[in-house]
Design an enzyme around this catalytic site. Structure first.
Site, mmCIF file in Angstrom:
data_model
loop_
_atom_site.group_PDB
_atom_site.id
_atom_site.type_symbol
_atom_site.label_atom_id
_atom_site.label_comp_id
_atom_site.label_asym_id
_atom_site.label_seq_id
_atom_site.Cartn_x
_atom_site.Cartn_y
_atom_site.Cartn_z
ATOM 1 C CG ASP A 97 -0.286 0.019 2.514
ATOM 2 O OD1 ASP A 97 0.945 0.195 2.555
ATOM 3 O OD2 ASP A 97 -0.974 -0.124 3.541
ATOM 4 C CG ASP A 272 -5.785 -5.409 1.836
ATOM 5 O OD1 ASP A 272 -5.501 -5.081 3.017
ATOM 6 O OD2 ASP A 272 -6.363 -4.629 1.053
#
Lengths: 382, 382
Positions: A97, A272
Site C-alpha cells: 500500500d 486484502d
C-alpha cells in the site's frame, strides 16, 4: 518459466459469471489467480505465520505496509538487503500500500497539504514526510510488484465537502504518482485508487478521472471504514461498471468472508484484510459453517477437529478442546494454528469462487456458501 | 513396529567413552536416543513451536509439566480426550515431572507435610492437594511414558538440616510413589529423584536409598537452582557413580549447552530445560559459535544467515537483519523462528555428542565444541 522474469505486468479475464470474474495477473514474481485474497504482512511478516505456510494456504500474493516498513527497518535498508521478497523469504508477488491509510489511522500530529503528509511515527515520535513521489520511491525500494498511489482516505461518515476535497486531492496525487512511477522495473504495476466516500457521484468522477489518467489496475479505496455493509456493496455496484473490464479491481482492506463473496459477485478481483490473522490471534476461527469462537467454554471437552474437511492440517489434526486450551492458556501456538487455519479458509473460499465462476455456477456456490454459514457450527455438537 | 506397543520399558548403553555414555531407551511410544535433550511443553505445547517442528529438530521425547496441566485443562479431561500424546498431537515419548518443582516456584501459600503439598493455583487462587499418590495418578492420566516421583526441591543455598529433611521426605515419597505406580500400563517407567542439595554425603544417602527401592531410571534433582556451575558439576561427579550403570540418569532442569556437554562428560543421559525456547522468545539464538543476541543493533544490516550449516532451515533462509527486525518489531515470527533454531541447535549438540561417544572421540568433540564457542560469533562480521 522465463516469462515470470521478462513479461510485463498483465491481467487476463479467463471466465465471467454475471458480474463475477475469474482471471490471472502476471507479475515479475509469478502469477496471481483472481479473485485473489492477499494476506497481510504488515512489517514484512504475516503475524504468527511463516512465509512457507502462507504459501501453502494457497496465497499467490501478499500485502506489506509501506507505513510500517518506512519507519522500521526502513526502505533503503530493505533495498540494500536485496528487496522485500528476499528479506522476508517470500519469492512470490507482493503488493504494497502507499502508507496513506496508516498515516491516518496510526500516526500522531499528521498534517496534510497539497505536497503530501507530514506525520509523527507512532513508534518514536520522529517526524516523517510522505509525498506521492516518496510513496512511489519507497515502494520501488521495497521492490513491490504492485504499487499503490498515495491517496487520502477518510473515515465515514464524513461531510460531502470533505469527501470531495480528499477525492480531488487523491486524483492530483494519482497523476504525480504515475509520473514518479515512470521508469520502474519491468513487470511492476501502479494502481490508481478510486475515492469519493459514500457519494456515488464523487465515486464516478474519481473512477473516470483515474481511467483517463490510465492505470494497469484500479483499487476501490475508502470503504470498510465505518459504513454499513450495504453502503459498501452499493458503492461497489456503482463504481465497478466505471472501471475497464480488462483491468483488475482491488477492494482495499476488505473483509469478512461474506464481504468477499458479495464483492466478487459485484465484479471485484482482489482483496486484502487483517481479519484472518487478527481474529486468529484472538481465538476466532473461520470455518465453512461460520466463525467459531474457541474461547468459548463449550469447546473444552470437544474431541472433534475444527473442520475435518479443511485443507489445513491444523484444522484436522487438533481437537477443539486442544485449540480451546491453547487460547485459554495464552500459548503462542494458539495464534499460530488459528491464523493458519483462517488463512486456509480464506483461500479455500477464493479457490471455490474461482472454480464456480469458471464453471458458470457462481450463484449456486454463493447460495450454498451462505447456507452453510447460516447453518452455523454449534448444531453438530450436543 | 509392534515392539513399540508391547515391549516393556528398557535402557541399553550402546557405547561409552570415559564416563560419557550413548544409549537407547525403549518406551511404549518409541525410542529415545541418549544423551537426550527434552524440549519443554509446559502446558501441552512447546512454546511457539509446533509438535511436528519439535520432532523435525531431532527431539525423540518431550517433557510436560504436571503442575500446569493439573490446573489447566486438568488431567481427567486430558485422559477423557485420549491422553496427552493425542491431545497435543505428539505421538512420541513424553516425560512428565511430578509437579513438585513448580509448586515450589509458582504457587502461593504452599504448605508441605508428610502427606504431600497443599497450594493455591497461580491462575485463580483455588486450593489443590498434591500427594505422592495423586502425582502418580495425574501422570498416569496424562499417559506419560516416563513418570517422576514427587519430591521436595529446595533452592540453594539452604541450611543443611533443611536439605536433609527435604531429602529424607523425598525418599519416603519415593517409596509411596513406587507403590502407587504398581499396575501402571506396560512400557511406562517411574524414575526416582536423588536430592541432597550441595551436600555430597546426603546425595550419596539419597542415591543409595533410591537404588535400594529400585527404579528403572534415576534423576538428579535439585540442581541448577541457584548454585554455581562448579557445584553442580561436582555434585554430578559424586552422585553418578552411586547410580547403576544400566539405568538412565536424568539431570533435571539443566541447562546451557556447556552444562549439557559437561554433564554428559560426567555420565548424564537425559536433560530438559526451558533455555532454548525461553531464550528464543527473548531474541537470543544458540549457535555453534556461542549465543547471538539478535536484539543487538549490529545485526540490523547483516545479510548473512545465522548459521549456514544449521540443520534448521530458519537459520539458513533468513538474514540476521531480518531476524533482528522481527525481534525489534515484536513480531510473533521472531520467537517462532528463534525457538526452532535453538531447539535444532540443542539437538545438533546432542547428536554430535552421541556420535562422538560411539566413535570414542568424545574428548576431542568436547574440546572442539568449547573452542568454537570461545571463538564467538562476532569475529566474522566486520
Amino acid at each position: 518459466m522465463t516469462r515470470w522474469m521478462s513479461d510485463p505486468f498483465s491481467f487476463q479475464v479467463l471466465a465471467t459469471d454475471g458480474c463475477a470474474r475469474a482471471g490471472e495477473i502476471t507479475t515479475a514474481h509469478g502469477l496471481v489467480r483472481t479473485p485473489a485474497f492477499m494476506p497481510i504482512g504488515t512489517a514484512a511478516a504475516v503475524k504468527a505465520v511463516e512465509a512457507a505456510d502462507v504459501r501453502a494456504s494457497g496465497a499467490d500474493i501478499l500485502l506489506a505496509n509501506t507505513y510500517h516498513l518506512m519507519l522500521r527497518p526502513g526502505p533503503e535498508r530493505i533495498a540494500a538487503l536485496g528487496g522485500l521478497h528476499r528479506f522476508m523469504n517470500w519469492p512470490l508477488p507482493i503488493l504494497t500500500d502507499s502508507g496513506g491509510f496508516q498515516v491516518m489511522s496510526l500516526s500522531a500530529l499528521r498534517k496534510i497539504d497539497e505536497r503530501g503528509v507530514t506525520f509523527r511515527s507512532h513508534l518514536d515520535g520522529a517526524t516523517y514526510e510522505l509525498s506521492p513521489e516518496r510513496a512511489i520511491e519507497i515502494q520501488n525500494l521495497l521492490d513491490a510488484d504492485i504499487v499503490m498511489q498515495l491517496d487520502e482516505c477518510l473515515r465515514l461518515p464524513a461531510p460531502r465537502a470533505e469527501i470531495e476535497r480528499a477525492a480531488l486531492l487523491s486524483l492530483r496525487w494519482a497523476e504525480r504518482c504515475k509520473r514518479a512511477f515512470e521508469g520502474a522495473k519491468p513487470g511492476r504495476a501502479l494502481f490508481g485508487i478510486v475515492q469519493g466516500g459514500d457519494d456515488p457521484g464523487l465515486r464516478l468522477v474519481s473512477a473516470r478521472a483515474l481511467v483517463d489518467i490510465g492505470f494497469p489496475g484500479y483499487a476501490i479505496g475508502g470503504l470498510a471504514v465505518g459504513e454499513p455493509q450495504e453502503v459498501m456493496l452499493k458503492t461497489i455496484e456503482e463504481t465497478a461498471p466505471a472501471l475497464p473490464l480488462d483491468r483488475p479491481r482491488y477492494l482495499m482492506g476488505v473483509g469478512t468472508p461474506e464481504d468477499l463473496l458479495e464483492a466478487v459477485a459485484r465484479g471485484v478481483d482482489m482483496f486484502d484484510c487483517v481479519l484472518p490473522t487478527r481474529n486468529g490471534r484472538h481465538g476466532l476461527a473461520f470455518t465453512r459453517f461460520g466463525p467459531v469462537n474457541l474461547k468459548n467454554a463449550r469447546h473444552a471437552d470437544d474431541p472433534r477437529p475444527l473442520d475435518e474437511a479443511s485443507t489445513c492440517a491444523a484444522a484436522r489434526d487438533y481437537s477443539r478442546a486442544y485449540l480451546h486450551h491453547l487460547v485459554r492458556s495464552g500459548e503462542i501456538l494458539g495464534p499460530m494454528l488459528l491464523s493458519r487455519i483462517n488463512l486456509h479458509y480464506y483461500q479455500e473460499l477464493m479457490s471455490g469462487m474461482r472454480a464456480a465462476i469458471a464453471e458458470k455456477r457462481f450463484a449456486d456456490f454463493r447460495a450454498a456458501t451462505r447456507a452453510a454459514w447460516s447453518r452455523g457450527d454449534i448444531a453438530e455438537w450436543a
